[in-house]
Design an enzyme around this catalytic site. Structure first.
Site, PDB file in Angstrom:
ATOM      1  N   CYS A 391      -2.831   0.108  -0.425  1.00 39.24           N
ATOM      2  CA  CYS A 391      -1.716   0.549   0.540  1.00 39.24           C
ATOM      3  C   CYS A 391      -1.172   2.109   0.008  1.00 39.24           C
ATOM      4  O   CYS A 391      -1.071   3.113   0.533  1.00 39.24           O
ATOM      5  CB  CYS A 391      -0.779  -0.161   0.437  1.00 39.24           C
ATOM      6  N   SER A 393      -1.040   2.971  -4.124  1.00 40.11           N
ATOM      7  CA  SER A 393      -0.869   3.531  -5.243  1.00 40.11           C
ATOM      8  C   SER A 393      -1.768   4.771  -5.393  1.00 40.11           C
ATOM      9  O   SER A 393      -2.989   4.541  -5.217  1.00 40.11           O
ATOM     10  CB  SER A 393      -1.438   2.393  -6.345  1.00 40.11           C
ATOM     11  N   ASN A 412      -6.580   1.218 -11.153  1.00 38.28           N
ATOM     12  CA  ASN A 412      -5.122   1.300 -11.726  1.00 38.28           C
ATOM     13  C   ASN A 412      -5.153  -0.273 -12.717  1.00 38.28           C
ATOM     14  O   ASN A 412      -5.568  -1.065 -12.360  1.00 38.28           O
ATOM     15  CB  ASN A 412      -4.156   0.977 -10.736  1.00 38.28           C
ATOM     16  N   GLY A 686      13.765  -3.782  12.428  1.00 34.57           N
ATOM     17  CA  GLY A 686      12.301  -3.733  12.669  1.00 34.57           C
ATOM     18  C   GLY A 686      11.358  -3.596  11.694  1.00 34.57           C
ATOM     19  O   GLY A 686      10.112  -3.315  11.864  1.00 34.57           O
TER      20      GLY A 686
END
Length: 708
Positions: A391, A393, A412, A686
């Site tokens: 997402c 990194s 990572n 939201g």
């Protein structure tokens, strides 16, 4: 008063446990060294009288020892210490029984609701969760130094993914899909050669994704631009077949139409293969692969026209959705889509603006894709444009021995996040005191990250052949160590952070959106980044500052601090902390100002960053949404949209999901109460993140909400 046990579980304060422990020690010494039951009661009363929201069990035991010392009962104190030690040995013998049995009985709600992408009732998922409980137990008791484990329990830091720490696997990666497609790969001991067509290439990609996901615990990303080559191969194949079949009997225009029809059919089938395979596969960790597709049209790409066709089909199918078990089209969780804005498609009259308008239309209905500005990314990453791992990194630029930038095939190692608001609370608003605490916490984070790094040292390629031997990361020989990829910045290791807004309120008394607050917030961000840069220089390890590390961490840190320090206005009273550098959802700020403000923090937080904006009624405001997308290109590197909408995946109801008399979310049309099959957004903010349990742990509103 609540007591936090060594495994992090919260339980009610029970004075009888203190009384019985002292009594046991009392009976183990001679009469002259004993104390009376009244003395024991007095010790228990003094601890109970603290009226603190939260106590660690170790703190209680330290208090008992202090009281015995004050009474000069040294022999008894020694016996009590021995009793503690013996009890610790018993605990170390086995501490996971109850948590595992609770999983089987479906009563371990903390673990079962931790990841909304996993159905904890299925046997395959339970198998992974059971392994995770064993791993967390070993991590907290044996593998981590006690002061780091304690810092994690107290919410000073968060040691991510302890439930996988015992295994020699890493966090997330960018798959070197180009190498694996062009040079072939091996899965389950079987050779997979370079594909000859687009649909076969799509099938191979999904197989790779599943194999990779099963041997790591974080997200992965695939650049779909590498599929363009195979779509062209398919076109050339159909052109040859058409020529062989018809020769001069059919005109060139008819041949072209025939080839286009066949090509479109295979394009549609190939993309559908990716979408359905990803959503129907289950990896060894009990869920669909957490994968992101990177949609980028590079003007220097020789296959850019084919890639434009692929991207169009991916977005078109995402807009349509995928049918659930009753045939209703719903939004699939995976793959996540990231669409890159560049000069050729940023709604300035570029050749591929039509794709961006389609992407905007899809975002309005399905909330994906997210958007990356190639312009801003080049400014921040030495002229490069590349996907985050999963997402959000991001890697740092790295060059190979030939001086070429390389991003795919990198990864990572892991993440440790720091609780910024807790430092502000402990400082009492004294900025000098805050910086003292800050330095102590940075040292703990460094040591915890080094534990994560050291756990990977000496690992051999055999632990995950798909990663280390067959191209996803490298092509090492059997038995070869992976150590060289842990140094030199080839891989990253991340320092996450939560709650810059709350920290600024605590120390400066104002939001970080004010001039005074912004100056302090930037100073804190630069200090975090400076520590990462310093550690990188000292160790030759790729330390990186990672924004927005985990949504659930916003709740964990806030819950711990509220129990420990009580209700603090604009800090612990909300039930959550604001993620990383983000503007608090309650501040009155429009999407343009929010993105403009947060962009300055994204540049500092180069190891990971994303910003959100809520756009009301997106499907009715496509023009406004296009204006925001155009703004993203010129002003911020990475952004996504939220909106206010409810959706039932059982019957397709897209009105408001209601709260029934039992305090549960319920679809008013079909009365579905299964939160895994319901997308709920609380009207006040939201938020569309993960499902979380509230602090009370009873009659939970298991909704995708920010204000519980």
């Amino acid at each position: 008063m609540k007591v936090i046990k060594r495994d992090g579980v919260t339980t009610d304060f029970d004075r009888s446990k203190i009384f019985n422990a002292i009594k046991k020690a009392n009976e183990a010494v001679e009469e002259d060294y004993q104390i009376t039951d009244a003395d024991i009661d007095a010790i228990c009363d003094s601890i109970a009288g603290l009226h603190r929201k939260r106590l660690l069990v170790e703190d209680i035991q330290d208090m008992v020892e202090e009281k015995l010392m004050q009474m000069q009962k040294f022999e008894l104190m020694k016996a009590y210490i021995i009793y503690r030690y013996e009890r610790a040995l018993v605990r170390k013998a086995n501490t996971t029984d109850e948590s595992i049995l609770a999983l089987i009985r479906n009563t371990n709600k903390d673990v079962m609701e931790e990841n909304s992408n996993k159905n904890a009732h299925t046997a395959a998922t339970q198998r992974d969760l059971i392994a995770g409980e064993v791993s967390k137990d070993l991590t907290n008791r044996i593998l981590l130094p006690e002061h780091i484990a304690k810092a994690h329990r107290e919410g000073a830091i968060h040691f991510h993914d302890a439930d996988y720490f015992v295994q020699p696997i890493f966090n997330c990666c960018l798959i070197n899909i180009k190498d694996m497609l062009e040079n072939g790969t091996v899965m389950n001991g079987k050779m997979i050669e370079s594909p000859k067509s687009f649909q076969v290439a799509c099938t191979v990609v999904t197989q790779i994704i599943a194999a990779v996901a099963s041997s790591q615990y974080g997200g992965q990303s695939v650049n779909v631009a590498h599929l363009g080559k195979y779509l062209r191969r398919t076109r050339e194949k159909y052109e040859r077949q058409c020529e062989e079949m018809f020769g001069d009997d059919v005109g060139e225009e008819q041949k072209r139409k025939f080839v286009d029809i066949r090509l479109r059919d295979e394009l549609r089938a190939g993309v559908q293969t990716i979408q359905y395979q990803i959503n129907t596969l289950m990896t060894t960790n009990g869920q669909s692969p957490f994968v992101t597709l990177f949609l980028y049209l590079d003007d220097n790409d020789p296959y850019i026209e084919e890639n434009a066709m692929i991207i169009e089909e991916i977005i078109r199918q995402r807009y349509e959705g995928i049918k659930n078990e009753v045939g209703v089209y719903v939004t699939p969780a995976f793959p996540k889509l990231i669409y890159v804005l560049d000069e050729n498609n940023c709604l300035k009259g570029g050749k591929y603006d039509y794709l961006t308008r389609l992407a905007v239309k899809c975002s309005a209905k399905r909330l994906y894709p997210d958007y990356i500005s190639a312009k801003k990314m080049r400014e921040n990453y030495e002229g490069n444009v590349f996907s985050p791992m999963g997402c959000r990194s991001f890697l740092a630029p790295w060059k190979d021995e030939d001086g070429n930038y390389k991003f795919e095939g990198r990864f990572n190692q892991g993440v440790v996040s720091v609780n910024l608001p807790q430092m502000g609370i402990l400082s009492g608003g004294d900025e000098d005191k805050f910086w003292e605490i800050f330095e102590d916490r940075m040292q703990i984070c460094y040591e915890a990250l080094m534990c994560r790094h050291n756990a990977l040292l000496g690992v051999t390629s055999d632990v995950s052949p798909i990663h280390w031997q067959y191209g996803a990361i490298a092509r090492l020989g059997k038995g070869e160590k992976i150590d060289k990829y842990l140094y030199g910045g080839y891989s990253s290791i991340s320092l996450g952070y939560i709650g810059l807004y709350e920290l600024t309120k605590l120390v400066k008394g104002v939001s970080h959106t004010t001039p005074e607050g912004q100056e302090f917030a930037i100073k804190v961000m630069k200090a975090l980044r400076d520590h990462c840069d310093k550690w990188k220089k000292e160790t030759n390890i790729g330390f990186a500052l990672y924004g927005t590390p985990a949504e659930s961490l916003c709740y964990r840190f806030a819950r711990i601090d509220k129990e420990r320090f009580g209700t603090i206005k604009d800090v612990t009273d909300k039930g959550y902390y604001t993620n990383s550098y983000h503007v608090d959802v309650r501040e009155k700020i429009d999407a343009f100002d929010k993105f403009r403000f947060e962009s300055q923090f994204q540049k500092i937080s180069s190891g990971g960053a994303i910003s959100y904006a809520e756009i009301p009624n997106m499907q009715k405001n496509l023009t406004a949404l296009e204006d925001v997308v155009h703004f993203i290109y010129d002003n911020i590197q990475y952004a996504e949209f939220n909106t206010k909408s409810d959706y039932c995946q059982v019957c397709g109801w897209d009105g408001e999901i209601v709260i029934n008399d039992d305090n549960e979310w319920e679809c008013p049309q079909c009365h579905n109460k299964d939160q895994r099959r319901m997308n709920v957004t609380r009207r006040t903010c939201g938020y569309l993140g993960e499902n979380f349990w509230n602090v009370g742990k009873t009659k939970e509103i298991k909704a995708r909400v920010l204000h519980l």
